[in-house]
Design a protein around this motif. Structure first.
Motif, PDB file in Angstrom:
ATOM      1  N   TRP A 154     -15.842  -1.292  -0.637  1.00 59.64           N
ATOM      2  CA  TRP A 154     -16.067  -2.347  -1.060  1.00 59.64           C
ATOM      3  C   TRP A 154     -15.836  -3.406  -0.031  1.00 59.64           C
ATOM      4  O   TRP A 154     -14.625  -4.066  -0.081  1.00 59.64           O
ATOM      5  CB  TRP A 154     -15.773  -3.076  -2.337  1.00 59.64           C
ATOM      6  CG  TRP A 154     -16.343  -3.949  -3.198  1.00 59.64           C
ATOM      7  CD1 TRP A 154     -17.502  -3.882  -4.131  1.00 59.64           C
ATOM      8  CD2 TRP A 154     -16.083  -5.329  -3.168  1.00 59.64           C
ATOM      9  NE1 TRP A 154     -18.073  -5.155  -4.729  1.00 59.64           N
ATOM     10  CE2 TRP A 154     -16.860  -6.032  -3.991  1.00 59.64           C
ATOM     11  CE3 TRP A 154     -15.053  -6.124  -2.524  1.00 59.64           C
ATOM     12  CZ2 TRP A 154     -16.859  -7.527  -4.236  1.00 59.64           C
ATOM     13  CZ3 TRP A 154     -15.219  -7.499  -2.782  1.00 59.64           C
ATOM     14  CH2 TRP A 154     -15.956  -8.177  -3.527  1.00 59.64           C
ATOM     15  N   PRO A 155     -16.455  -3.629   1.034  1.00 59.49           N
ATOM     16  CA  PRO A 155     -16.135  -4.500   2.061  1.00 59.49           C
ATOM     17  C   PRO A 155     -15.904  -5.993   1.834  1.00 59.49           C
ATOM     18  O   PRO A 155     -16.868  -6.584   0.902  1.00 59.49           O
ATOM     19  CB  PRO A 155     -17.294  -4.569   3.159  1.00 59.49           C
ATOM     20  CG  PRO A 155     -17.954  -3.488   2.751  1.00 59.49           C
ATOM     21  CD  PRO A 155     -18.045  -3.079   1.333  1.00 59.49           C
ATOM     22  N   ALA A 156     -14.571  -6.473   2.082  1.00 60.29           N
ATOM     23  CA  ALA A 156     -14.270  -7.830   1.257  1.00 60.29           C
ATOM     24  C   ALA A 156     -14.186  -8.805   2.416  1.00 60.29           C
ATOM     25  O   ALA A 156     -13.976  -8.465   3.663  1.00 60.29           O
ATOM     26  CB  ALA A 156     -12.990  -7.774   0.657  1.00 60.29           C
ATOM     27  N   ASP A 157     -14.184 -10.093   2.070  1.00 59.29           N
ATOM     28  CA  ASP A 157     -14.137 -11.168   2.944  1.00 59.29           C
ATOM     29  C   ASP A 157     -12.619 -11.757   2.924  1.00 59.29           C
ATOM     30  O   ASP A 157     -12.130 -12.193   3.874  1.00 59.29           O
ATOM     31  CB  ASP A 157     -14.985 -12.227   2.871  1.00 59.29           C
ATOM     32  CG  ASP A 157     -16.413 -12.288   2.936  1.00 59.29           C
ATOM     33  OD1 ASP A 157     -16.784 -11.320   4.032  1.00 59.29           O
ATOM     34  OD2 ASP A 157     -17.230 -12.404   2.080  1.00 59.29           O
ATOM     35  N   VAL A 158     -12.131 -11.278   1.818  1.00 61.97           N
ATOM     36  CA  VAL A 158     -10.726 -11.901   1.468  1.00 61.97           C
ATOM     37  C   VAL A 158      -9.958 -11.026   0.514  1.00 61.97           C
ATOM     38  O   VAL A 158     -10.645 -10.754  -0.343  1.00 61.97           O
ATOM     39  CB  VAL A 158     -10.678 -13.398   1.410  1.00 61.97           C
ATOM     40  CG1 VAL A 158     -11.250 -13.710   0.052  1.00 61.97           C
ATOM     41  CG2 VAL A 158      -9.215 -14.128   1.330  1.00 61.97           C
ATOM     42  N   PHE A 159      -8.618 -10.852   0.746  1.00 64.95           N
ATOM     43  CA  PHE A 159      -7.825 -10.020  -0.038  1.00 64.95           C
ATOM     44  C   PHE A 159      -7.042 -11.336  -1.059  1.00 64.95           C
ATOM     45  O   PHE A 159      -6.544 -12.183  -0.242  1.00 64.95           O
ATOM     46  CB  PHE A 159      -6.730  -9.226   0.350  1.00 64.95           C
ATOM     47  CG  PHE A 159      -7.073  -7.936   0.723  1.00 64.95           C
ATOM     48  CD1 PHE A 159      -7.627  -7.024  -0.136  1.00 64.95           C
ATOM     49  CD2 PHE A 159      -7.516  -7.616   2.173  1.00 64.95           C
ATOM     50  CE1 PHE A 159      -7.890  -5.517   0.415  1.00 64.95           C
ATOM     51  CE2 PHE A 159      -7.833  -6.595   2.556  1.00 64.95           C
ATOM     52  CZ  PHE A 159      -8.040  -5.230   1.771  1.00 64.95           C
TER      53      PHE A 159
ATOM     54  N   PRO B  46      -7.973 -11.544   5.888  1.00 68.56           N
ATOM     55  CA  PRO B  46      -7.267 -12.651   5.505  1.00 68.56           C
ATOM     56  C   PRO B  46      -6.670 -12.266   3.963  1.00 68.56           C
ATOM     57  O   PRO B  46      -7.335 -11.571   3.085  1.00 68.56           O
ATOM     58  CB  PRO B  46      -7.875 -14.096   5.457  1.00 68.56           C
ATOM     59  CG  PRO B  46      -9.156 -13.740   5.233  1.00 68.56           C
ATOM     60  CD  PRO B  46      -9.621 -12.391   6.080  1.00 68.56           C
ATOM     61  N   VAL B  47      -5.395 -12.682   3.826  1.00 66.79           N
ATOM     62  CA  VAL B  47      -4.763 -12.369   2.528  1.00 66.79           C
ATOM     63  C   VAL B  47      -4.284 -13.776   1.957  1.00 66.79           C
ATOM     64  O   VAL B  47      -3.429 -14.476   2.520  1.00 66.79           O
ATOM     65  CB  VAL B  47      -3.547 -11.537   2.590  1.00 66.79           C
ATOM     66  CG1 VAL B  47      -3.002 -11.193   1.174  1.00 66.79           C
ATOM     67  CG2 VAL B  47      -4.053 -10.054   3.270  1.00 66.79           C
ATOM     68  N   VAL B  48      -4.669 -13.997   0.621  1.00 68.44           N
ATOM     69  CA  VAL B  48      -3.972 -15.034  -0.186  1.00 68.44           C
ATOM     70  C   VAL B  48      -3.186 -14.429  -1.064  1.00 68.44           C
ATOM     71  O   VAL B  48      -3.352 -13.351  -1.907  1.00 68.44           O
ATOM     72  CB  VAL B  48      -5.064 -15.768  -0.680  1.00 68.44           C
ATOM     73  CG1 VAL B  48      -4.399 -16.867  -1.715  1.00 68.44           C
ATOM     74  CG2 VAL B  48      -5.874 -16.684   0.217  1.00 68.44           C
ATOM     75  N   PHE B  49      -1.930 -14.869  -1.232  1.00 67.44           N
ATOM     76  CA  PHE B  49      -0.906 -14.141  -2.004  1.00 67.44           C
ATOM     77  C   PHE B  49      -0.232 -15.018  -3.196  1.00 67.44           C
ATOM     78  O   PHE B  49       0.136 -16.132  -2.841  1.00 67.44           O
ATOM     79  CB  PHE B  49       0.113 -13.857  -1.102  1.00 67.44           C
ATOM     80  CG  PHE B  49       1.369 -12.849  -1.968  1.00 67.44           C
ATOM     81  CD1 PHE B  49       1.147 -11.680  -2.148  1.00 67.44           C
ATOM     82  CD2 PHE B  49       2.485 -13.432  -2.200  1.00 67.44           C
ATOM     83  CE1 PHE B  49       2.139 -10.854  -2.883  1.00 67.44           C
ATOM     84  CE2 PHE B  49       3.537 -12.869  -2.878  1.00 67.44           C
ATOM     85  CZ  PHE B  49       3.079 -11.274  -3.522  1.00 67.44           C
ATOM     86  N   THR B  50      -0.210 -14.668  -4.416  1.00 60.63           N
ATOM     87  CA  THR B  50       0.048 -15.766  -5.255  1.00 60.63           C
ATOM     88  C   THR B  50       1.448 -15.136  -5.979  1.00 60.63           C
ATOM     89  O   THR B  50       1.520 -14.091  -6.314  1.00 60.63           O
ATOM     90  CB  THR B  50      -0.854 -15.621  -6.544  1.00 60.63           C
ATOM     91  OG1 THR B  50      -2.103 -16.350  -5.885  1.00 60.63           O
ATOM     92  CG2 THR B  50      -0.563 -16.572  -7.724  1.00 60.63           C
ATOM     93  N   ILE B  51       2.260 -15.950  -6.323  1.00 56.56           N
ATOM     94  CA  ILE B  51       3.512 -15.813  -6.456  1.00 56.56           C
ATOM     95  C   ILE B  51       3.371 -16.274  -8.179  1.00 56.56           C
ATOM     96  O   ILE B  51       3.257 -17.554  -8.357  1.00 56.56           O
ATOM     97  CB  ILE B  51       4.871 -16.631  -6.112  1.00 56.56           C
ATOM     98  CG1 ILE B  51       4.680 -16.591  -4.499  1.00 56.56           C
ATOM     99  CG2 ILE B  51       6.180 -16.353  -6.403  1.00 56.56           C
ATOM    100  CD1 ILE B  51       5.356 -17.580  -3.513  1.00 56.56           C
ATOM    101  N   HIS B  52       3.541 -15.348  -9.164  1.00 57.71           N
ATOM    102  CA  HIS B  52       3.585 -15.523 -10.323  1.00 57.71           C
ATOM    103  C   HIS B  52       4.912 -15.856 -10.962  1.00 57.71           C
ATOM    104  O   HIS B  52       4.953 -16.567 -11.811  1.00 57.71           O
ATOM    105  CB  HIS B  52       2.957 -14.548 -11.085  1.00 57.71           C
ATOM    106  CG  HIS B  52       1.484 -14.320 -11.024  1.00 57.71           C
ATOM    107  ND1 HIS B  52       0.231 -14.953 -11.574  1.00 57.71           N
ATOM    108  CD2 HIS B  52       0.829 -13.797  -9.851  1.00 57.71           C
ATOM    109  CE1 HIS B  52      -0.797 -14.611 -11.262  1.00 57.71           C
ATOM    110  NE2 HIS B  52      -0.550 -14.046 -10.098  1.00 57.71           N
ATOM    111  N   ASN B  53       5.882 -15.193 -10.485  1.00 58.22           N
ATOM    112  CA  ASN B  53       7.097 -15.490 -10.721  1.00 58.22           C
ATOM    113  C   ASN B  53       8.221 -15.242  -9.494  1.00 58.22           C
ATOM    114  O   ASN B  53       8.391 -13.869  -9.364  1.00 58.22           O
ATOM    115  CB  ASN B  53       7.567 -14.800 -11.826  1.00 58.22           C
ATOM    116  CG  ASN B  53       9.057 -15.134 -12.805  1.00 58.22           C
ATOM    117  OD1 ASN B  53       9.883 -15.417 -11.968  1.00 58.22           O
ATOM    118  ND2 ASN B  53       9.107 -14.974 -13.735  1.00 58.22           N
ATOM    119  N   MET B  54       8.869 -16.018  -8.969  1.00 56.22           N
ATOM    120  CA  MET B  54       9.772 -15.679  -7.704  1.00 56.22           C
ATOM    121  C   MET B  54      10.931 -14.836  -8.402  1.00 56.22           C
ATOM    122  O   MET B  54      11.589 -14.358  -7.427  1.00 56.22           O
ATOM    123  CB  MET B  54      10.264 -17.153  -7.191  1.00 56.22           C
ATOM    124  CG  MET B  54      10.890 -16.910  -5.858  1.00 56.22           C
ATOM    125  SD  MET B  54       9.547 -16.729  -4.524  1.00 56.22           S
ATOM    126  CE  MET B  54      10.265 -17.711  -3.063  1.00 56.22           C
TER     127      MET B  54
END
Length: 586
Positions: A126-131, A159-167
Motif C-alpha cells: 500500500w504505497p503511502a504519501d505520508v505516515f 514524511p512522518v507526522v507523529f502524534t503524542i497522545h500522552n507524554m
C-alpha cells in the motif's frame, strides 16, 4: 492523498485507552473528505483477518536473528482499509502491552518488528504519501526510515507526522535493546534515542519525525514545560516550530443523545425531557433511591489514577459529600481509589453509586443521566468525556489543563456565556470551590438550562480536526520536497483567483503565491493505486522554501477552536426537573 496510520491499538479491533478511539474516528473523517486511508495494527488475540497479503516478511532483529511476521488483510470499515501485522508469538497474548499489571519484557522487540513491518507494507502493498504514527510503540517508524532505510528510494523520504497522545509513556529500555530490536548503534546519542543512559523510543519519534502533534493546543504548550514534559520538555522545545496542537474530535454517530440506543430515552436541545428519564434510569442501575431525582447527580467515568485528579477527590471526599448531591462513579484503577469509593458508598448509603468496571453501556448512561461530570485531572492531553458531556447536556466541572482547558469555557452568569466550570490551581480547595459554584447555579433552573444549551450547541466533530491534519500532512510533504497533492494545488489556484477578483487585480496588493511547488503539480498516485515516482520530488530544497513556509503557516493557522453549530436552540418539549419550557428559558 494516501495516508497510512500506524498505531498499536484501534477500535473496533483493540483498545486500552483513548488512542483507540482516535485511530478509529480520525481515519474515517479523512476518508469522508476524499483521502485514501489505511490503518495498520498488530493482530492481537481475537482479531479476525480476511486474508493473508504477505505470508512472510524477513525482519532483522539484531545479529543473525530474524523474524518472519505476515501481513494480514482486514476489513474495509467506513472507507478505511485495515491491515494487521501477524506474529502470534509476539501479539497473540492475554493483554496488549502486558498482563498482571506488568509490561511484557520484550515490548521493545515486539514494536520494533511492528514498525519495520509497517514500512514494508508501504513498500510492497500500500504505497503511502505520508505516515501518521502514534505514541512510543510506533516511534521507530521515522527512526528506521532515516537510518536503516536511508538508501531505499521507495520509502527513505516519506514524511512522518507523529502524534503524542500522552507524554508520560516513553517506551524506555536498557541500552542493549538496540541490538535486540535491530536498531543501529548510531542512534544512541543525546541528539537521538539516548536518554540518561537508556534507549527512549518516544524521544526517537520526537527527534526524527517531520511534524509533531499533540491532541490539544494547550497540551502542545504544556509538554514544553518541566511539569508536563516528563523529561522530554527540552526536546519538545527544540521542535517547537514543528509542534502543533490539534484537539481530538468526537464521534457523534456514537455519542449523541438524540440517537443513542444505549440510554433510557433520547433527547436533544430542542426537547430535553428525556434527560430526566435517563436520570431516573441511572439511579435505578446504580441502586440509588428515586427520591434523589431532585438532587444534582455528579458523574465520574475514568481510570482511577493520580493523573485523573483522584488524589484531590480523596482529599476532599467527605467535605464533598456534605453538599446536597449524589455521586455516581464508574471505572477501575489503583486499588487505593477503588477502596476510597467503596468506603464512601458505605459511609453515605444511597448517595454514592459505584461500579468498579469498564462498561461502555454504563458510560453512556452516566453521561446521559448525570447533571454534572467531574474531571479534575492533573494533566489531560485531550480528554473526550468532557466533550461527550457537553453534547448530553451534562455540565462539566474540570481542571484547566490540556484539552479540558481548550474545550470548556467557564460560565459567565452576567453574559450567559460559557459551558462549564473550571479551576486552575491543582488543589482540593480549588476543586471544592468549582463544585460548589456548579451546585449554586443548579438551583436556578433558568440559568442551568442556559449552561446546558450552550454546551449542546458546541460542535467538536472530527471534520474540523481532520482538515487540520490534512493541512499538516501537506506541510510535511512539502518540507521533504514533494509537490502538494493535486487537490490542494487546485484549491490554492481557486483561492488565488477569488482573491484577485476581490482585489480587482490591484497591483498594490500582491497575491499569495505558493511558490514553485504549486506550479510543479502531478498526482501522487496513479489511478490504479500504484505510486507515481515521477511525481514525487521537486528538486533542490531552495525551490520549495516558500511553499514550505506557507504550508507550515497553513497547518498551524488552521488549528482553531471548534465552531459553534448555531444558535442555542429552545426547548419545545415537556419539561422535567430542572428543565423549563422554552417560553421561560430566556
Amino acid at each position: 492523498m494516501r495516508i497510512l496510520f500506524v498505531a498499536s491499538e484501534g477500535l473496533p479491533f483493540s483498545k486500552t485507552g483513548g488512542l483507540a478511539d482516535v485511530v478509529e474516528a480520525l481515519p474515517k473523517a479523512l476518508a469522508a473528505q476524499g483521502h485514501e486511508v489505511a490503518v495498520v495494527l498488530p493482530r492481537y488475540r481475537g482479531t479476525e483477518a480476511a486474508a493473508v497479503v504477505i505470508p512472510s516478511l524477513t525482519v532483522p532483529m539484531g545479529g543473525a536473528r530474524l523474524r518472519f511476521p505476515a501481513i494480514a488483510d482486514g476489513a474495509v470499515l467506513g472507507g478505511v482499509r485495515y491491515f494487521f501485522v501477524d506474529d502470534p508469538a509476539y501479539f497473540d497474548r492475554e493483554g496488549l502491552y502486558g498482563s498482571g499489571g506488568k509490561d511484557y519484557p520484550d515490548n521493545a522487540e515486539r514494536y520494533a518488528e511492528f514498525c519495520r513491518a509497517a514500512i514494508e507494507l508501504a513498500k510492497q502493498v500500500w504505497p503511502a504519501d505520508v505516515f501518521h504514527c502514534h505514541d512510543w510503540q510506533t516511534a521507530l517508524v521515522p527512526v528506521l526510515l532515516r537510518t536503516s532505510y536511508i538508501d531505499d528510494p521507495l520509502v527513505k523520504n516519506l514524511p512522518v507526522v507523529f502524534t503524542i497522545h500522552n507524554m508520560g509513556y516513553h517506551g524506555q529500555f536498557p541500552r542493549d535493546v538496540l541490538e535486540r530490536a535491530g536498531l543501529p548503534s548510531t542512534v544512541f546519542h543525546s541528539e537521538a534515542l539516548e536518554f540518561y543512559g537508556s534507549v527512549n523510543f518516544l524521544k526517537g519519534g520526537l527527534v526524527y519525525s517531520d511534524y509533531l502533534t499533540t491532541v490539544s493546543r494547550k497540551y502542545a504548550q504544556e509538554v514544553q514545560t518541566k511539569e508536563f514534559g516528563h523529561g522530554l520538555d527540552g526536546v519538545a522545545r527544540k521542535r517547537a516550530n514543528r509542534l502543533v496542537g490539534i484537539l481530538n474530535g468526537v464521534d457523534y454517530t456514537a455519542w449523541n443523545p438524540a440517537n443513542d440506543e444505549l440510554i433510557a430515552a433520547n433527547y436533544s436541545a430542542e426537547d430535553l425531557s428525556g434527560k430526566q428519564v435517563c436520570k431516573q434510569n441511572l439511579l435505578e442501575v446504580f441502586g440509588l433511591p428515586q427520591e434523589h431525582l431532585e438532587r444534582p447527580v455528579i458523574g465520574i467515568v475514568s481510570r482511577f489514577v493520580d493523573q485523573k485528579g483522584f488524589d484531590l477527590i480523596a482529599e476532599k471526599a467527605h467535605e464533598l459529600m456534605t453538599e446536597d448531591l449524589v455521586l455516581v462513579v464508574l471505572g477501575t484503577g489503583d486499588r487505593k481509589y477503588e477502596k476510597l469509593f467503596s468506603a464512601l458508598a458505605a459511609a453515605y448509603p444511597g448517595r454514592v453509586g459505584l461500579k468498579i468496571a469498564y462498561d461502555n453501556v454504563l458510560a453512556h448512561k452516566v453521561e446521559a443521566g448525570s447533571d454534572m461530570f467531574l474531571m479534575p485531572s492533573r494533566y489531560e492531553p485531550s480528554g473526550l468525556n468532557q466533550m461527550y458531556s457537553l453534547k448530553y447536556g451534562t455540565v462539566p466541572i474540570v481542571r484547566a489543563t490540556g484539552g479540558l482547558d481548550d474545550s470548556i469555557e467557564p460560565f459567565d452568569v452576567e453574559h450567559g456565556t460559557g459551558t462549564g466550570f473550571k479551576f486552575y490551581e491543582y488543589s482540593g480547595e480549588a476543586l471544592l470551590y468549582a463544585v460548589r459554584q456548579a451546585l449554586h447555579h443548579y438551583t436556578d433552573e433558568r440559568i442551568w438550562k442556559r449552561i446546558q444549551l450552550n454546551g449542546m450547541a458546541k460542535d467538536f466533530s472530527w471534520k474540523g480536526s481532520a482538515g487540520q491534519y490534512a493541512n499538516l500532512y501537506e506541510a510535511a510533504r512539502v518540507a521533504r520536497g514533494f509537490a502538494p497533492t493535486q487537490k490542494v494545488a487546485k484549491a490554492e489556484k481557486a483561492e488565488q483567483a477569488e482573491q484577485a477578483k476581490k482585489e480587482g487585480e490591484a497591483e498594490s496588493q500582491p497575491r499569495r503565491r505558493a511558490g514553485k511547488a504549486s506550479r510543479v503539480v502531478r498526482p501522487s498516485t496513479r489511478g490504479d493505486g500504484e505510486a507515481s515516482p515521477a511525481a514525487e520530488r521537486l528538486g533542490p530544497e531552495k525551490d520549495s522554501t516558500q511553499a514550505i513556509q506557507e504550508s507550515t503557516e497553513l497547518a498551524e493557522s488552521s488549528v482553531e477552536g471548534p465552531q459553534e453549530s448555531g444558535q442555542d436552540p429552545g426547548n419545545s418539549g415537556k419539561a422535567g426537573r430542572n428543565q423549563k419550557p422554552a417560553t421561560t428559558s430566556n
